[in-house]
Design a protein around this motif. Structure first.
Motif, short mmCIF file in Angstrom:
data_model
loop_
_atom_site.label_atom_id
_atom_site.label_comp_id
_atom_site.label_asym_id
_atom_site.label_seq_id
_atom_site.Cartn_x
_atom_site.Cartn_y
_atom_site.Cartn_z
N PHE A 143 -23.86 -22.63 -31.12
CA PHE A 143 -23.44 -23.32 -32.33
C PHE A 143 -24.51 -23.16 -33.39
CE2 PHE A 143 -20.87 -26.26 -29.44
CZ PHE A 143 -19.68 -25.58 -29.70
N VAL A 203 -26.96 -28.34 -25.67
CA VAL A 203 -25.84 -27.41 -25.74
C VAL A 203 -26.07 -26.29 -24.72
CG1 VAL A 203 -24.35 -26.06 -27.26
CG2 VAL A 203 -25.63 -27.97 -28.20
N ARG A 204 -24.98 -25.93 -24.07
CA ARG A 204 -25.12 -25.11 -22.86
C ARG A 204 -25.58 -23.67 -23.07
NH1 ARG A 204 -21.72 -29.18 -21.74
NH2 ARG A 204 -21.45 -29.95 -19.61
N ARG A 264 -28.94 -23.01 -21.33
CA ARG A 264 -29.06 -22.55 -19.94
C ARG A 264 -29.19 -21.02 -19.91
NH1 ARG A 264 -24.15 -26.32 -17.33
NH2 ARG A 264 -25.01 -28.29 -18.08
N GLN A 282 -15.34 -21.24 -33.81
CA GLN A 282 -15.13 -21.64 -32.42
C GLN A 282 -13.65 -21.55 -32.04
OE1 GLN A 282 -16.12 -25.76 -31.84
NE2 GLN A 282 -15.87 -25.65 -29.64
N GLN A 306 -15.35 -22.47 -26.27
CA GLN A 306 -16.61 -23.20 -26.04
C GLN A 306 -17.82 -22.28 -26.14
OE1 GLN A 306 -15.51 -24.73 -22.09
NE2 GLN A 306 -15.40 -26.78 -22.96
N VAL A 307 -18.95 -22.90 -26.13
CA VAL A 307 -20.26 -22.24 -26.07
C VAL A 307 -20.85 -22.53 -24.69
CG1 VAL A 307 -22.61 -22.63 -26.93
CG2 VAL A 307 -20.74 -22.28 -28.55
N PRO A 308 -21.40 -21.56 -24.00
CA PRO A 308 -21.73 -20.21 -24.44
C PRO A 308 -20.69 -19.16 -24.01
CG PRO A 308 -22.85 -20.64 -22.37
CD PRO A 308 -22.04 -21.87 -22.69
N GLU A 362 -18.65 -19.28 -19.25
CA GLU A 362 -19.09 -20.25 -18.24
C GLU A 362 -20.60 -20.07 -18.00
OE1 GLU A 362 -17.85 -22.92 -16.82
OE2 GLU A 362 -15.95 -22.70 -17.82
N SER A 363 -21.34 -21.11 -18.34
CA SER A 363 -22.80 -21.01 -18.25
C SER A 363 -23.26 -20.63 -16.84
CB SER A 363 -23.46 -22.32 -18.71
OG SER A 363 -23.00 -23.42 -17.96
N1 GSH Z 1 -18.02 -25.24 -18.17
C1 GSH Z 1 -18.46 -24.71 -19.43
C2 GSH Z 1 -18.55 -25.86 -20.41
C3 GSH Z 1 -18.93 -25.36 -21.80
C4 GSH Z 1 -19.00 -26.53 -22.78
O1 GSH Z 1 -18.56 -27.65 -22.50
N2 GSH Z 1 -19.55 -26.23 -23.93
C5 GSH Z 1 -19.64 -27.25 -24.97
C6 GSH Z 1 -21.00 -27.21 -25.61
S1 GSH Z 1 -22.25 -27.70 -24.49
C7 GSH Z 1 -18.62 -26.91 -26.03
O2 GSH Z 1 -18.46 -25.79 -26.43
N3 GSH Z 1 -17.91 -27.95 -26.48
C8 GSH Z 1 -16.89 -27.82 -27.47
C9 GSH Z 1 -15.53 -27.80 -26.87
O3 GSH Z 1 -15.36 -28.00 -25.69
O4 GSH Z 1 -14.61 -27.56 -27.66
C10 GSH Z 1 -19.81 -24.00 -19.29
O5 GSH Z 1 -20.60 -24.44 -18.44
O6 GSH Z 1 -20.06 -23.00 -19.97
#
Ligand code: GSH
Length: 216
Positions: free
Chosen positions: A8, A19-20, A23, A45, A58-60, A71-72
């Motif tokens: 982000f 924020v993932r 990782r 996004q 989602q990120v990343p 998926e992180s």
């Molecule tokens: N299981 C996914 C979860 C990813 C996740 O939840 N990312 C968050 C940021 S930490 C995100 O993008 N949130 C915005 C959304 O879900 O729309 C991973 O581990 O990559």
């Protein structure tokens, strides 16, 4: 191709450092690999283009040599496979490290995220629900503390499992729950003290600083 990590452009302070993409940045720093960022905002996004990389927006998301991953945990494992810093060399050791990756993401993170979501919700919460979720988190933390007693890391040496377990424990930073277990507090501090973690965190925070919305 230099690996590219989506991140982000900016998030509010409560999410900064959590924020993932952190990782993935951490794994790349452990592996000593340079990377570039693909910065996205709220509109990017949700774009079709981005969802081809990360189906849930989602990120990343991650790209290297024509391979796109999301998926992180999957991304960290991909990076870990090529460095002994994150993945032991022997077959049994590798299997154990992978086991801890799943334990972090599939056993410890879910109740922690449940609590995190309760905290984020602006609706009135029943104390009973919150207490039940906190108890579920404490059960996991107590078991983890028991496992780690007398050990620096989950297995003999630092691995991808520790990287993800620490990342998951960090989600509890608005509570004192990790601190309730001195073994976990020390473990988390030990992992966070690693120079690659500090570099990864600095990278993420520098991006947020550079893209902070103008005040007012
Ligand atoms: N299981 C996914 C979860 C990813 C996740 O939840 N990312 C968050 C940021 S930490 C995100 O993008 N949130 C915005 C959304 O879900 O729309 C991973 O581990 O990559």
């Amino acid at each position: 191709m230099t690996p590219q990590v989506s991140a982000f452009r900016w998030v509010p302070p409560f999410a900064q450092g959590l924020v993932r993409d952190l990782r993935v940045r951490w794994a790349l720093h452990e592996a000593g690999e340079a990377y570039s960022e693909r910065l996205i905002g709220a509109s990017g996004q949700g774009s079709e283009d981005y969802r081809r990389l990360q189906p849930f927006g989602q990120v990343p998301a991650y790209e290297e040599d024509g391979l796109a991953l999301f998926e992180s945990g999957a991304i960290v494992l991909q990076i870990a496979e090529r460095t002994a810093v994150l993945m032991p060399q022997d077959a049994h050791g590798r299997a154990r490290a992978r086991t801890w990756v799943f334990a972090a993401l599939n056993t410890v993170e879910p109740p922690i995220m449940f609590l995190n979501q309760l905290e984020m919700m602006q609706v009135a919460q029943s104390n009973e629900i919150r207490s039940a979720v906190e108890a579920a988190v404490r059960r996991r933390l107590a078991n983890l503390a028991e496992w780690l007693e007398g050990h620096d890391y989950l297995e003999g040496s630092f691995s991808a499992g520790d990287l993800l377990m620490t990342s998951v424990l960090r989600i509890l930073r608005t509570t004192d729950m990790v601190e309730e277990f001195p073994v976990l507090k020390d473990y988390k501090a030990r992992c966070e003290a690693r120079a690659p973690f500090q570099r990864a965190l600095a990278d993420q925070l520098a991006t947020f600083d550079a893209n902070a919305p103008a005040a007012g």
